[in-house]
Design an enzyme around this catalytic site. Structure first.
Site, PDB file in Angstrom:
ATOM      1  N   HIS A 247      36.221  -5.138  52.169  1.00  0.00           N
ATOM      2  CA  HIS A 247      34.909  -5.544  52.246  1.00  0.00           C
ATOM      3  C   HIS A 247      35.068  -6.872  52.712  1.00  0.00           C
ATOM      4  O   HIS A 247      34.216  -7.139  53.885  1.00  0.00           O
ATOM      5  CB  HIS A 247      34.478  -5.855  50.690  1.00  0.00           C
ATOM      6  CG  HIS A 247      33.232  -6.473  50.597  1.00  0.00           C
ATOM      7  ND1 HIS A 247      31.926  -5.758  50.166  1.00  0.00           N
ATOM      8  CD2 HIS A 247      32.875  -7.724  50.715  1.00  0.00           C
ATOM      9  CE1 HIS A 247      30.785  -6.602  50.184  1.00  0.00           C
ATOM     10  NE2 HIS A 247      31.452  -7.895  50.507  1.00  0.00           N
ATOM     11  N   GLU A 248      35.899  -7.826  52.361  1.00  0.00           N
ATOM     12  CA  GLU A 248      36.068  -8.960  53.099  1.00  0.00           C
ATOM     13  C   GLU A 248      36.382  -8.928  54.881  1.00  0.00           C
ATOM     14  O   GLU A 248      35.938  -9.770  55.491  1.00  0.00           O
ATOM     15  CB  GLU A 248      37.136 -10.072  52.567  1.00  0.00           C
ATOM     16  CG  GLU A 248      36.506 -10.358  51.028  1.00  0.00           C
ATOM     17  CD  GLU A 248      35.224 -10.809  50.676  1.00  0.00           C
ATOM     18  OE1 GLU A 248      34.587 -11.351  51.777  1.00  0.00           O
ATOM     19  OE2 GLU A 248      34.854 -10.503  49.761  1.00  0.00           O
TER      20      GLU A 248
ATOM     21  N   HIS B 178      33.206  -8.363  56.691  1.00  0.00           N
ATOM     22  CA  HIS B 178      32.398  -9.600  56.973  1.00  0.00           C
ATOM     23  C   HIS B 178      33.221 -10.036  58.192  1.00  0.00           C
ATOM     24  O   HIS B 178      32.681 -10.434  59.252  1.00  0.00           O
ATOM     25  CB  HIS B 178      32.507 -10.613  55.894  1.00  0.00           C
ATOM     26  CG  HIS B 178      31.665 -10.050  54.709  1.00  0.00           C
ATOM     27  ND1 HIS B 178      30.057 -10.061  55.047  1.00  0.00           N
ATOM     28  CD2 HIS B 178      31.596 -10.099  53.382  1.00  0.00           C
ATOM     29  CE1 HIS B 178      29.667  -9.799  53.804  1.00  0.00           C
ATOM     30  NE2 HIS B 178      30.324  -9.674  52.785  1.00  0.00           N
TER      31      HIS B 178
ATOM     32  N   HIS C 159      32.471  -8.735  61.596  1.00  0.00           N
ATOM     33  CA  HIS C 159      31.367  -8.810  61.907  1.00  0.00           C
ATOM     34  C   HIS C 159      31.204 -10.182  62.802  1.00  0.00           C
ATOM     35  O   HIS C 159      30.521 -10.286  63.811  1.00  0.00           O
ATOM     36  CB  HIS C 159      30.181  -8.838  60.832  1.00  0.00           C
ATOM     37  CG  HIS C 159      28.874  -8.862  60.958  1.00  0.00           C
ATOM     38  ND1 HIS C 159      27.850  -8.994  60.146  1.00  0.00           N
ATOM     39  CD2 HIS C 159      28.311  -8.525  62.277  1.00  0.00           C
ATOM     40  CE1 HIS C 159      26.801  -8.673  60.771  1.00  0.00           C
ATOM     41  NE2 HIS C 159      26.736  -8.500  61.917  1.00  0.00           N
TER      42      HIS C 159
HETATM   43 ZN    ZN Z   1      30.302  -9.623  50.811  1.00  0.00          ZN
END
Ligand code: ZN
Length: 685
Positions: free
Chosen positions: A466-467, A470, A473
């Site tokens: 998940h991290e 980010h 991105h």
């Molecule tokens: Zn998040």
């Protein structure tokens, strides 16, 4: 010379001394103010003579403050904390000053109105449009009287939301229950018992202290066999900060909620929005309240049958196995846990040996390489804040460096809990070239034993993915304007798209082979364990979905419908109506959940709680493109890279998403991934 003011490519964490921080900040703020004043003395405004220098000012401030803010989160000390809280108001004042600078607003508007505007790139235009939008949302173009009113409302709101959170905190802490006999706590696991014992000891008491802090509350709800005890704690918990319960209205949020809603309504009205929900959407991907509401209701309508099925099954289980005829709210978590244990016998410790970090991380890098063609290599020369921190360089297909990231994976003292990604530096154009993005990836995994690799649970693996979503991105952006590069300028309800998208890969057998390998034998996660993880993943997903939808609908409708005639009773009625529409779980009429709903009354989720589901729909639908065209062998990765990740906030996510997918997102993939769309075959009890 203050080392914090030195020009650097990578921050020099080891030379940051707390005593240098405040003078450095004062100096930069002062320089920025002077520079801003002189910028505004020009006779005409262009991208080059206004927007670029403005970007430099904010980048300069960010380069100073990002490492400091980061250290405050991961290497806290009393000295740093004091300085940090002394500096915060200075930063806020400066931000307000800039946001409400009328001359600056007019200057930016002049660039927008100039003939140059249409010649600018999409990213430059978006930077200007966002700046103008944010100026207006700060009330800059209001007449003086309204401006003062607006400032007053903002101040009131910040005080009221603080009061709300404080009341919840006080109500939470005002109640404890001391248990002397361990027998009364039958069912609780060792960890919960030790915590309760330590809680008692910290108050100088013998026995076990139960509190309303969430871990303590959850442990009782989940494991305590004593039904009366569960009810007792449930009753106190769900009436926190209301007129009911043991502290008898001492921390009652009834009037605070009304005051918050009233101020928010006024803020929206001053800025010419019909209500606060419309105001909230001004910075989000969703276009209108109708769009949000029909989105939530559509999800509810399609998820409700499974939720009802989940409920029916739980009732049948509680009756058949435990003789419970009337399932109450304080039984839900308890019997859900029992049913889970019976049906999906899998524990964290079963899978942990298969996920050493030394396998997970290279596996994740391999996935990123397969999807986006990038390579990642450790750079051991970087200056870091702790010897466990690692620093990596990211290169594109041609071998060109495009960004960097730090990872700080393990829990330790003086480090804030949880997991997050933060922006250390943002990609942007300078006079001499391009400054590359840098990210922080921070987790709080259990520390490895000396000389061994850390072993992760599957949950922790998912968090890491998940991290990284980010982080990449932020890192893979090709946008050169800082305000809309990477995660900057991305609508709030869309910012979780790349992160939740990455989580999907933790559930793919092909990727499992890369990221798992027994720490002693190297054997990948056995299929039987993987299948069990997969079945457990969607356990009670119907119920979970309906719960989130209940919160989201309540939040949005409340902020949309509120008017000055509202009472606390009316708030309750709105919640009751939402529950009548979507809730399938047993209820009690004294539940005052809204009085401690800090996401919307104490934090930034007002008329925005729906964002959780909104982003999930996007990420599931995005992943479905990979499922449709071939997970690892298609060019879907390239399409995601070029249309979403590289573009940052330079264009609205609706437009970007359509380019990537060829259409708008639909909710079907999320329903399928959560097991809601599948044909439902109940397991025999
Ligand atoms: Zn998040």
């Amino acid at each position: 010379m203050n080392p914090l003011l030195a020009e650097y490519t990578f921050p020099l964490f080891s030379s940051i001394k707390p005593a240098d921080i405040e003078p450095a900040l004062d100096c930069v703020l002062q320089q920025n103010r002077v520079a801003l004043t002189s910028l505004l003395q020009q006779s005409t405004y262009t991208w080059e003579n206004l927007m670029m220098p403005l970007e430099e000012l904010s980048v300069k401030l960010h380069k100073l403050w990002a490492p400091v803010g980061h250290l405050h989160s991961v290497m806290d000390s009393q000295e740093l904390r004091d300085i940090y809280s002394r500096c915060l108001p200075k930063l806020t004042d400066y931000a307000t000053e800039v946001a409400q600078n009328e001359n600056l607003y007019k200057a930016v508007q002049a660039v927008k109105d100039s003939r140059q505007f249409v010649l600018l790139t999409q990213a430059q235009q978006q930077t200007i449009n966002h700046a103008l939008r944010d100026f207006r949302l700060s009330g800059v173009d209001l007449p003086l009287v309204k401006k003062q009113e607006f400032a007053e409302l903002q101040k009131q709101l910040s005080q009221l939301t603080t009061t709300f959170s404080q009341n919840v905190l006080d109500a939470t802490q005002s109640w404890t229950l001391l248990i002397n006999d361990e027998k009364e706590l039958t069912g609780l696991n060792e960890y919960a018992l030790v915590s309760a014992k330590e809680a008692a000891e910290s108050k100088g008491k013998q026995g076990y202290l139960l509190t309303l802090e969430f871990p303590s509350y959850l442990a009782v709800m989940q494991y305590a066999d004593d039904r009366v005890l569960r009810q007792k704690i449930y009753d106190v918990y769900v009436t926190r900060a209301s007129g009911l319960g043991p502290d008898q209205g001492k921390h009652d949020n009834s009037q605070v909620m009304l005051a918050i809603l009233k101020v928010r309504r006024s803020i929206a009205t001053v800025l010419n929005f019909k209500n606060y929900s419309e105001y909230s959407l001004a910075t989000k991907m969703a276009d209108s309240p109708e769009e949000v509401l029909s989105f939530l209701r559509d999800l509810a309508r399609r998820s409700k049958p499974l939720a009802e099925q989940d409920m029916k099954e739980l009732r049948a289980f509680a009756k058949a196995e435990h003789g419970i005829d009337d399932l109450k709210p304080w039984d839900m978590t308890y019997y859900s846990e029992k049913l889970r244990e019976q049906r999906f016998a899998i524990s964290d410790d079963d899978v942990r040996p298969y996920f050493p970090i030394t396998q997970v991380l290279p596996g994740l890098f391999k996935l990123l390489n397969t999807l986006y063609g990038i390579t990642i290599a450790e750079n051991k020369t970087a200056d870091v804040w702790h010897d466990e921190v690692k620093f990596f360089e990211v290169k594109d297909k041609s071998g060109q460096a495009i960004g960097y990231f730090y990872i700080d994976l393990y829990a330790r003292e003086h480090k804030r809990g949880g997991a997050w990604m933060d922006d250390c530096q943002v990609r942007h154009k300078t006079n001499t070239g391009i400054e590359l993005p840098i990210a922080f990836v921070v987790c709080n995994f259990s520390r490895p034993l000396a000389g061994k690799a850390a072993l992760l649970t599957h949950d922790e693996v998912t968090t890491l993915f998940h991290e990284f979503g980010h982080a990449f991105h932020h890192l893979l952006t090709k946008v050169d304007c800082a305000d809309v590069a990477g995660i900057n300028g991305v609508a709030w309800d869309a910012v979780e798209l790349p992160s939740q998208f990455m989580e999907n890969w933790c559930w793919q057998p092909d990727v499992m082979v890369w990221i798992s390998g027994h720490h002693e034998t190297g054997e990948p996660l056995p299929d039987v364990l993987f299948q069990r993880l997969l079945t457990a993943k969607n356990y009670q997903s119907g119920l979970q979905m309906m719960r989130q939808l209940e919160f989201a609908l309540f939040d949005f409708i409340l902020h949309q419908e509120f008017d000055e005639h509202f009472t606390a009773q009316k708030i309750q009625e709105i919640l009751d109506a939402v529950r009548a529409e979507v809730a399938v779980v047993p209820r009690v009429d004294y539940n005052r959940f809204q009085h401690s709903f800090t996401h919307i009354f104490g934090g930034g989720y007002a008329a925005g709680y729906y964002s959780y589901k909104w982003a999930e729909v996007l990420s599931s639908d995005a992943f479905a493109k990979f499922e449709e065209t071939g997970l690892l062998e298609s060019d879907a990765g390239l399409a995601f890279l070029e249309n979403i990740l590289e573009m940052g906030g330079s264009e609205d996510m609706k437009v970007l998403y359509r380019k990537f997918r060829g259409r708008d997102a639909t909710i079907d993939a999320l329903l399928r991934h959560s097991g809601i769309l599948e044909e439902y075959i109940p397991l025999p009890l």
